[in-house]
Every structure is written in C-alpha cells, then in structure tokens.
Design a protein around this motif. Sequence first.
Motif, PDB file in Angstrom:
ATOM      1  N   ARG A  11     -16.590  90.328  66.773  1.00  0.00           N
ATOM      2  CA  ARG A  11     -16.777  89.795  65.423  1.00  0.00           C
ATOM      3  C   ARG A  11     -16.746  90.894  64.373  1.00  0.00           C
ATOM      4  NH1 ARG A  11     -21.585  86.378  64.983  1.00  0.00           N
ATOM      5  NH2 ARG A  11     -21.863  87.268  62.936  1.00  0.00           N
ATOM      6  N   GLU A  12     -16.273  90.538  63.198  1.00  0.00           N
ATOM      7  CA  GLU A  12     -16.242  91.479  62.081  1.00  0.00           C
ATOM      8  C   GLU A  12     -17.555  91.490  61.312  1.00  0.00           C
ATOM      9  OE1 GLU A  12     -12.838  91.710  59.582  1.00  0.00           O
ATOM     10  OE2 GLU A  12     -11.457  91.363  61.243  1.00  0.00           O
ATOM     11  N   GLU A  13     -18.360  90.431  61.469  1.00  0.00           N
ATOM     12  CA  GLU A  13     -19.628  90.333  60.758  1.00  0.00           C
ATOM     13  C   GLU A  13     -20.698  91.171  61.463  1.00  0.00           C
ATOM     14  OE1 GLU A  13     -18.169  87.591  62.170  1.00  0.00           O
ATOM     15  OE2 GLU A  13     -17.003  86.997  60.421  1.00  0.00           O
ATOM     16  N   PRO A  14     -21.741  91.574  60.733  1.00  0.00           N
ATOM     17  CA  PRO A  14     -22.844  92.319  61.364  1.00  0.00           C
ATOM     18  C   PRO A  14     -23.441  91.550  62.551  1.00  0.00           C
ATOM     19  CG  PRO A  14     -23.035  92.424  58.984  1.00  0.00           C
ATOM     20  CD  PRO A  14     -21.925  91.441  59.285  1.00  0.00           C
ATOM     21  N   LEU A  15     -23.901  92.311  63.535  1.00  0.00           N
ATOM     22  CA  LEU A  15     -24.480  91.743  64.753  1.00  0.00           C
ATOM     23  C   LEU A  15     -25.969  91.466  64.543  1.00  0.00           C
ATOM     24  CD1 LEU A  15     -22.771  94.125  67.317  1.00  0.00           C
ATOM     25  CD2 LEU A  15     -21.935  91.951  66.410  1.00  0.00           C
ATOM     26  N   SER A  16     -26.488  90.470  65.263  1.00  0.00           N
ATOM     27  CA  SER A  16     -27.891  90.092  65.118  1.00  0.00           C
ATOM     28  C   SER A  16     -28.637  90.241  66.438  1.00  0.00           C
ATOM     29  CB  SER A  16     -28.004  88.643  64.644  1.00  0.00           C
ATOM     30  OG  SER A  16     -29.343  88.211  64.703  1.00  0.00           O
ATOM     31  N   LEU A  17     -29.532  91.217  66.491  1.00  0.00           N
ATOM     32  CA  LEU A  17     -30.382  91.367  67.667  1.00  0.00           C
ATOM     33  C   LEU A  17     -31.302  90.162  67.805  1.00  0.00           C
ATOM     34  CD1 LEU A  17     -31.449  92.930  70.080  1.00  0.00           C
ATOM     35  CD2 LEU A  17     -32.950  94.170  68.510  1.00  0.00           C
ATOM     36  N   ASP A  18     -31.797  89.632  66.699  1.00  0.00           N
ATOM     37  CA  ASP A  18     -32.670  88.457  66.747  1.00  0.00           C
ATOM     38  C   ASP A  18     -31.970  87.275  67.399  1.00  0.00           C
ATOM     39  OD1 ASP A  18     -34.757  89.809  65.521  1.00  0.00           O
ATOM     40  OD2 ASP A  18     -34.220  89.108  63.512  1.00  0.00           O
ATOM     41  N   ALA A  19     -30.701  87.046  67.067  1.00  0.00           N
ATOM     42  CA  ALA A  19     -29.944  85.939  67.671  1.00  0.00           C
ATOM     43  C   ALA A  19     -29.777  86.162  69.169  1.00  0.00           C
ATOM     44  CB  ALA A  19     -28.583  85.789  66.997  1.00  0.00           C
ATOM     45  N   GLY A  31     -38.267  89.726  82.150  1.00  0.00           N
ATOM     46  CA  GLY A  31     -37.709  91.027  81.808  1.00  0.00           C
ATOM     47  C   GLY A  31     -36.492  90.867  80.931  1.00  0.00           C
ATOM     48  N   VAL A  32     -36.502  91.535  79.782  1.00  0.00           N
ATOM     49  CA  VAL A  32     -35.361  91.520  78.869  1.00  0.00           C
ATOM     50  C   VAL A  32     -34.989  92.974  78.581  1.00  0.00           C
ATOM     51  CG1 VAL A  32     -34.531  90.890  76.564  1.00  0.00           C
ATOM     52  CG2 VAL A  32     -36.041  89.330  77.815  1.00  0.00           C
ATOM     53  N   ALA A  33     -33.708  93.296  78.756  1.00  0.00           N
ATOM     54  CA  ALA A  33     -33.213  94.650  78.480  1.00  0.00           C
ATOM     55  C   ALA A  33     -32.239  94.591  77.316  1.00  0.00           C
ATOM     56  CB  ALA A  33     -32.523  95.219  79.712  1.00  0.00           C
ATOM     57  N   VAL A  34     -32.320  95.596  76.459  1.00  0.00           N
ATOM     58  CA  VAL A  34     -31.501  95.627  75.252  1.00  0.00           C
ATOM     59  C   VAL A  34     -30.810  96.983  75.141  1.00  0.00           C
ATOM     60  CG1 VAL A  34     -31.554  95.577  72.726  1.00  0.00           C
ATOM     61  CG2 VAL A  34     -33.074  94.066  74.032  1.00  0.00           C
ATOM     62  N   PHE A  35     -29.513  96.936  74.813  1.00  0.00           N
ATOM     63  CA  PHE A  35     -28.793  98.141  74.418  1.00  0.00           C
ATOM     64  C   PHE A  35     -28.123  97.845  73.090  1.00  0.00           C
ATOM     65  CE2 PHE A  35     -24.942 100.553  73.799  1.00  0.00           C
ATOM     66  CZ  PHE A  35     -25.430 101.844  73.900  1.00  0.00           C
ATOM     67  N   ILE A  36     -28.323  98.731  72.124  1.00  0.00           N
ATOM     68  CA  ILE A  36     -27.664  98.627  70.832  1.00  0.00           C
ATOM     69  C   ILE A  36     -26.919  99.936  70.600  1.00  0.00           C
ATOM     70  CG2 ILE A  36     -27.936  98.277  68.354  1.00  0.00           C
ATOM     71  CD1 ILE A  36     -30.694  97.037  69.003  1.00  0.00           C
ATOM     72  N   GLY A  37     -25.615  99.849  70.454  1.00  0.00           N
ATOM     73  CA  GLY A  37     -24.803 101.020  70.135  1.00  0.00           C
ATOM     74  C   GLY A  37     -24.624 101.107  68.634  1.00  0.00           C
ATOM     75  N   LEU A  38     -25.061 102.211  68.042  1.00  0.00           N
ATOM     76  CA  LEU A  38     -24.981 102.417  66.601  1.00  0.00           C
ATOM     77  C   LEU A  38     -23.914 103.448  66.269  1.00  0.00           C
ATOM     78  CD1 LEU A  38     -28.810 102.739  65.838  1.00  0.00           C
ATOM     79  CD2 LEU A  38     -27.381 100.686  65.660  1.00  0.00           C
ATOM     80  N   VAL A  39     -23.317 103.320  65.098  1.00  0.00           N
ATOM     81  CA  VAL A  39     -22.368 104.312  64.611  1.00  0.00           C
ATOM     82  C   VAL A  39     -23.168 105.548  64.213  1.00  0.00           C
ATOM     83  CG1 VAL A  39     -20.628 104.866  62.880  1.00  0.00           C
ATOM     84  CG2 VAL A  39     -20.784 102.525  63.792  1.00  0.00           C
ATOM     85  N   ARG A  40     -22.853 106.673  64.846  1.00  0.00           N
ATOM     86  CA  ARG A  40     -23.566 107.915  64.533  1.00  0.00           C
ATOM     87  C   ARG A  40     -22.748 108.767  63.565  1.00  0.00           C
ATOM     88  NH1 ARG A  40     -21.855 108.267  69.836  1.00  0.00           N
ATOM     89  NH2 ARG A  40     -20.326 109.890  70.198  1.00  0.00           N
ATOM     90  N   GLY A  90     -24.700 104.105  61.036  1.00  0.00           N
ATOM     91  CA  GLY A  90     -25.933 103.326  61.152  1.00  0.00           C
ATOM     92  C   GLY A  90     -25.703 101.867  61.506  1.00  0.00           C
ATOM     93  N   ASP A  91     -24.483 101.362  61.329  1.00  0.00           N
ATOM     94  CA  ASP A  91     -24.194  99.968  61.691  1.00  0.00           C
ATOM     95  C   ASP A  91     -24.239  99.775  63.197  1.00  0.00           C
ATOM     96  OD1 ASP A  91     -23.777  99.269  59.031  1.00  0.00           O
ATOM     97  OD2 ASP A  91     -21.576  99.259  59.192  1.00  0.00           O
ATOM     98  N   ALA A  92     -24.634  98.580  63.631  1.00  0.00           N
ATOM     99  CA  ALA A  92     -24.599  98.235  65.059  1.00  0.00           C
ATOM    100  C   ALA A  92     -23.167  97.899  65.444  1.00  0.00           C
ATOM    101  CB  ALA A  92     -25.512  97.053  65.346  1.00  0.00           C
ATOM    102  N   ALA A  93     -22.646  98.616  66.433  1.00  0.00           N
ATOM    103  CA  ALA A  93     -21.284  98.410  66.915  1.00  0.00           C
ATOM    104  C   ALA A  93     -21.243  97.464  68.101  1.00  0.00           C
ATOM    105  CB  ALA A  93     -20.658  99.745  67.308  1.00  0.00           C
ATOM    106  N   VAL A  94     -22.286  97.481  68.929  1.00  0.00           N
ATOM    107  CA  VAL A  94     -22.332  96.623  70.109  1.00  0.00           C
ATOM    108  C   VAL A  94     -23.790  96.289  70.422  1.00  0.00           C
ATOM    109  CG1 VAL A  94     -22.311  98.580  71.732  1.00  0.00           C
ATOM    110  CG2 VAL A  94     -21.545  96.336  72.515  1.00  0.00           C
ATOM    111  N   VAL A  95     -24.016  95.045  70.842  1.00  0.00           N
ATOM    112  CA  VAL A  95     -25.339  94.597  71.286  1.00  0.00           C
ATOM    113  C   VAL A  95     -25.164  93.971  72.660  1.00  0.00           C
ATOM    114  CG1 VAL A  95     -27.244  92.984  70.896  1.00  0.00           C
ATOM    115  CG2 VAL A  95     -26.253  94.227  68.968  1.00  0.00           C
TER     116      VAL A  95
END
Length: 139
Positions: A11-19, A31-40, A90-95
């Motif tokens: 998607r081109e729109e910002p990603l939502s961790l809450d969703a 158990g819930v595991a999360v990975f968020i890849g951010l633009v560095r 700083g934008d989230a690239a992948v969730v």
Amino acid sequence: MPTDLRHTALREEPLSLDAALAAVRDPACGGVAVFIGLVRDHDHGAGVSSLDYTAHPQAAELLARCTEQVAERHGVRAWVEHRTGHLEVGDAAVVVVTAAAHRGPALTACRELIDEIKAGVPIWKEQQLADGGVEWVGL
C-alpha cells in the motif's frame, strides 16, 4: 486455536500498527510478536534523506504466498503490510505481526517472515542520499 488469519497488502498509504494488532488479536493467542521496519537516515555509511519503494507486478502474490507458508509452518495468525511509493525518514516501511498461543511460535514466525520477505519478495528501494546521489537496493 484459530490460525486462519493471513492478511497481506502492498500500500502507498501509511501503515497502521493498531489495525494489525486488532486483526491478530484472538482469545486463544497469548503471544504476539511485532516487527516494524522504519526508514532510517543512513545506509552503508551514507546519509539517506528519503526513499521510494517499487514493487514487481507479482510482489503481492509472492508476499501472500510467503506469509501463508510461514504462518502454516508455525501455526500462527499473520498480518503483513509493506509500503510502496515515497517514504520519508522515520516512516514505517513494513509491519509484520504474528500471534500464537505462546510467544515462541509467534516470535519465530515473525523473524522468519521478515527474513523471507526481504529475501524473496521483489520490492526495490531507491534511496535518495543526503549528498544528492541515488542508490538502488534489492535489485
């Protein structure tokens, strides 16, 4: 345990961790595991000012297949979304979010899933460097 959730999207729109967290939540999952890849702001010692992701026409299909295989192998619920288009530092690239009855399968599947996505899903990154140069990654 319900392991039927397999959500993937480019998607081109910002990603939502809450969703993502809301989607994988299930009373059977402890158990819930999360990975968020951010633009560095750097890569390989060079400053990065922004980047653009371009996905191959089959990237969505390959993302779904990869997610299904890893989720099935570990018996987890899985949510994966990857950005395309222009992103700023700083934008989230992948969730990537996985959920299972216990932390072990959730953590293992999450790690395996992001590693397999990076290795096998054709999404390319064009980095705009701080010095005005451009670098393609993942070709």
